[in-house]
Design a protein around this motif. Structure first.
Motif, short mmCIF file in Angstrom:
data_model
loop_
_atom_site.label_atom_id
_atom_site.label_comp_id
_atom_site.label_asym_id
_atom_site.label_seq_id
_atom_site.Cartn_x
_atom_site.Cartn_y
_atom_site.Cartn_z
N PRO A 73 0.81 -1.23 0.00
CA PRO A 73 0.00 0.00 0.00
C PRO A 73 0.84 1.28 0.00
O PRO A 73 0.51 2.24 -0.69
N ASP A 74 1.93 1.30 0.78
CA ASP A 74 2.77 2.49 0.82
C ASP A 74 3.46 2.73 -0.52
O ASP A 74 3.63 3.89 -0.93
N THR A 75 3.84 1.66 -1.19
CA THR A 75 4.46 1.81 -2.51
C THR A 75 3.45 2.33 -3.52
O THR A 75 3.75 3.22 -4.32
N GLN A 76 2.25 1.78 -3.48
CA GLN A 76 1.21 2.25 -4.40
C GLN A 76 0.87 3.72 -4.14
O GLN A 76 0.65 4.49 -5.09
N ALA A 77 0.85 4.11 -2.87
CA ALA A 77 0.58 5.51 -2.54
C ALA A 77 1.69 6.42 -3.06
O ALA A 77 1.43 7.52 -3.55
N ALA A 78 2.95 5.95 -2.95
CA ALA A 78 4.08 6.74 -3.46
C ALA A 78 4.01 6.87 -4.97
O ALA A 78 4.32 7.95 -5.52
N VAL A 79 3.61 5.81 -5.64
CA VAL A 79 3.46 5.87 -7.11
C VAL A 79 2.39 6.88 -7.48
O VAL A 79 2.57 7.72 -8.38
N ARG A 80 1.25 6.82 -6.79
CA ARG A 80 0.15 7.74 -7.12
C ARG A 80 0.55 9.19 -6.88
O ARG A 80 0.25 10.07 -7.71
N LEU A 81 1.24 9.46 -5.77
CA LEU A 81 1.64 10.83 -5.48
C LEU A 81 2.68 11.32 -6.49
O LEU A 81 2.62 12.48 -6.93
N SER A 82 3.61 10.46 -6.86
CA SER A 82 4.62 10.86 -7.85
C SER A 82 3.96 11.18 -9.19
O SER A 82 4.29 12.18 -9.84
N LEU A 83 3.01 10.34 -9.60
CA LEU A 83 2.33 10.58 -10.87
C LEU A 83 1.48 11.84 -10.81
O LEU A 83 1.42 12.62 -11.78
N LEU A 84 0.81 12.07 -9.68
CA LEU A 84 0.02 13.28 -9.52
C LEU A 84 0.91 14.52 -9.62
O LEU A 84 0.55 15.51 -10.29
N THR A 85 2.06 14.46 -8.98
CA THR A 85 2.99 15.59 -9.02
C THR A 85 3.45 15.86 -10.44
O THR A 85 3.49 17.02 -10.89
N VAL A 86 3.79 14.80 -11.16
CA VAL A 86 4.24 14.96 -12.54
C VAL A 86 3.12 15.51 -13.42
O VAL A 86 3.34 16.41 -14.25
N LEU A 87 1.91 14.99 -13.24
CA LEU A 87 0.78 15.41 -14.07
C LEU A 87 0.40 16.87 -13.87
O LEU A 87 -0.24 17.47 -14.73
N ILE A 88 0.77 17.45 -12.73
CA ILE A 88 0.48 18.86 -12.49
C ILE A 88 1.68 19.74 -12.82
O ILE A 88 1.56 20.76 -13.50
N ALA A 89 2.86 19.35 -12.35
CA ALA A 89 4.05 20.19 -12.51
C ALA A 89 4.49 20.31 -13.97
O ALA A 89 4.83 21.41 -14.44
N VAL A 90 4.48 19.21 -14.69
CA VAL A 90 4.99 19.23 -16.07
C VAL A 90 4.10 20.08 -16.99
O VAL A 90 4.62 20.92 -17.73
N PRO A 91 2.77 19.91 -16.99
CA PRO A 91 1.96 20.80 -17.84
C PRO A 91 2.10 22.28 -17.47
O PRO A 91 2.14 23.14 -18.36
N LEU A 92 2.18 22.59 -16.17
CA LEU A 92 2.36 23.99 -15.77
C LEU A 92 3.66 24.55 -16.34
O LEU A 92 3.68 25.66 -16.90
N ASN A 93 4.74 23.82 -16.21
CA ASN A 93 6.03 24.30 -16.71
C ASN A 93 6.09 24.27 -18.23
O ASN A 93 6.85 25.03 -18.83
N THR A 94 5.31 23.41 -18.85
CA THR A 94 5.26 23.42 -20.31
C THR A 94 4.59 24.69 -20.82
O THR A 94 5.10 25.36 -21.73
N VAL A 95 3.45 25.04 -20.22
CA VAL A 95 2.75 26.26 -20.62
C VAL A 95 3.64 27.48 -20.35
O VAL A 95 3.77 28.37 -21.20
N PHE A 96 4.25 27.51 -19.18
CA PHE A 96 5.12 28.65 -18.87
C PHE A 96 6.33 28.67 -19.80
O PHE A 96 6.72 29.74 -20.29
N GLY A 97 6.93 27.51 -20.05
CA GLY A 97 8.12 27.46 -20.89
C GLY A 97 7.87 27.95 -22.30
O GLY A 97 8.66 28.72 -22.86
N VAL A 98 6.75 27.52 -22.87
CA VAL A 98 6.39 27.98 -24.22
C VAL A 98 6.13 29.48 -24.22
O VAL A 98 6.59 30.21 -25.10
N SER A 99 5.40 29.96 -23.22
CA SER A 99 5.08 31.39 -23.14
C SER A 99 6.35 32.23 -22.96
O SER A 99 6.53 33.27 -23.63
N ALA A 100 7.22 31.80 -22.05
CA ALA A 100 8.45 32.55 -21.80
C ALA A 100 9.36 32.54 -23.02
O ALA A 100 9.97 33.56 -23.36
#
Length: 274
Positions: A53-80
């Protein structure tokens, strides 16, 4: 008298051999040991460690972080990149400097800054607590810290490409009556698509593997605020070696996939420039 020609013939072979040895010792051997240790007790314990369960929770949190951080930085990177490469405006040099700021600061210091801002004793801590908002020791803090440390990857990949391409194509499209959005979608984006994909891949890899800043703001709460790198550390410190290396193998597999995509993009862009 013949020593110099002999040395010129032998030296390249010596350097290539030395490079291969160093690559094998510093890169390939540790990578191989990760999988050997992870599978040391067999496939059953390996899969069992990944299903905890702890491993699955770590996987979910890592994926959630990537799914939010990467699109935000992609939009900013293209704009900048669009703004700094295609236009001249007051503060352009300052913006370029700020884009490089996350690369110049230690990730641990970045995490500490967020603690000083949003922690219980931080500047905004009392207000956040009064409004029942939690950033530090919560997924929100992990996402903020990861977004900051991966801030520059997409922008720094696109800015040199856009500067090299110049403004002629966009100015021609605007002269022919295209809107700004049409110019970007039909002229600029096709010209930067491989550089953009490359930047997104590198940003994604860093976001998934970030440790320093995340370790400061997460609190390392098992099942709640542990990402995959943090979970590996906790398992290893608890002498759960097989489980630790099993989780580490997930990160290693992702790193290999990233390298394969990186090589594919470099090959495509190399062909495009020939």
């Amino acid at each position: 008298m013949n020593a110099a020609p002999l040395l010129r013939r032998v030296w390249p072979a010596v350097m290539v051999t030395l490079t291969l040895v160093l690559v094998g010792l510093l890169l390939l051997l540790p990578l191989l040991l990760v999988f050997i240790t992870a599978l040391r007790s067999g496939l059953g314990p390996y899969l069992q460690a990944l299903q905890l369960p702890d491993t699955q929770a770590a996987v979910r949190l890592s994926l959630l972080t990537v799914l939010i951080a990467v699109p935000l930085n992609t939009v900013f990177g293209v704009s900048a990149a669009w703004a700094t490469a295609k236009f001249d405006f007051p503060g352009r040099s300052l913006l370029l400097t700020l884009i490089d700021l996350p690369l110049a600061i230690s990730p641990v210091i970045s995490g500490l800054v967020y603690v000083l801002l949003f922690g219980r004793q931080g500047w905004l801590g009392p207000w956040l607590e009064a409004n029942d908002l939690k950033i530090i020791f919560a997924p929100a803090g992990i996402i903020l810290a990861t977004t900051f440390v991966t801030f520059a990857y997409v922008a720094r990949e696109l800015i040199p490409v856009m500067q090299a391409q110049g403004r002629d194509d966009e100015e021609a499209a605007l002269t022919l009556g295209a809107s700004g959005w049409q110019t970007f979608m039909r002229v600029t984006l096709p010209n930067i698509r491989w550089a953009l994909l490359y930047g997104v891949i590198m940003c994604n890899a860093r976001a998934l593997g970030e440790f320093g800043a995340v370790s400061v703001v997460s609190g390392k709460i098992r099942g709640l605020t542990n990402t995959l790198p943090l979970h590996v550390e906790i398992l290893y410190n608890e002498y759960q070696t097989v489980a630790a290396f099993a989780v580490a193998s997930l990160l290693a597999l992702f790193a290999l996939l990233t390298l394969a995509l990186k090589a594919l993009i470099e090959a495509r862009t190399g062909r495009a420039h020939t």
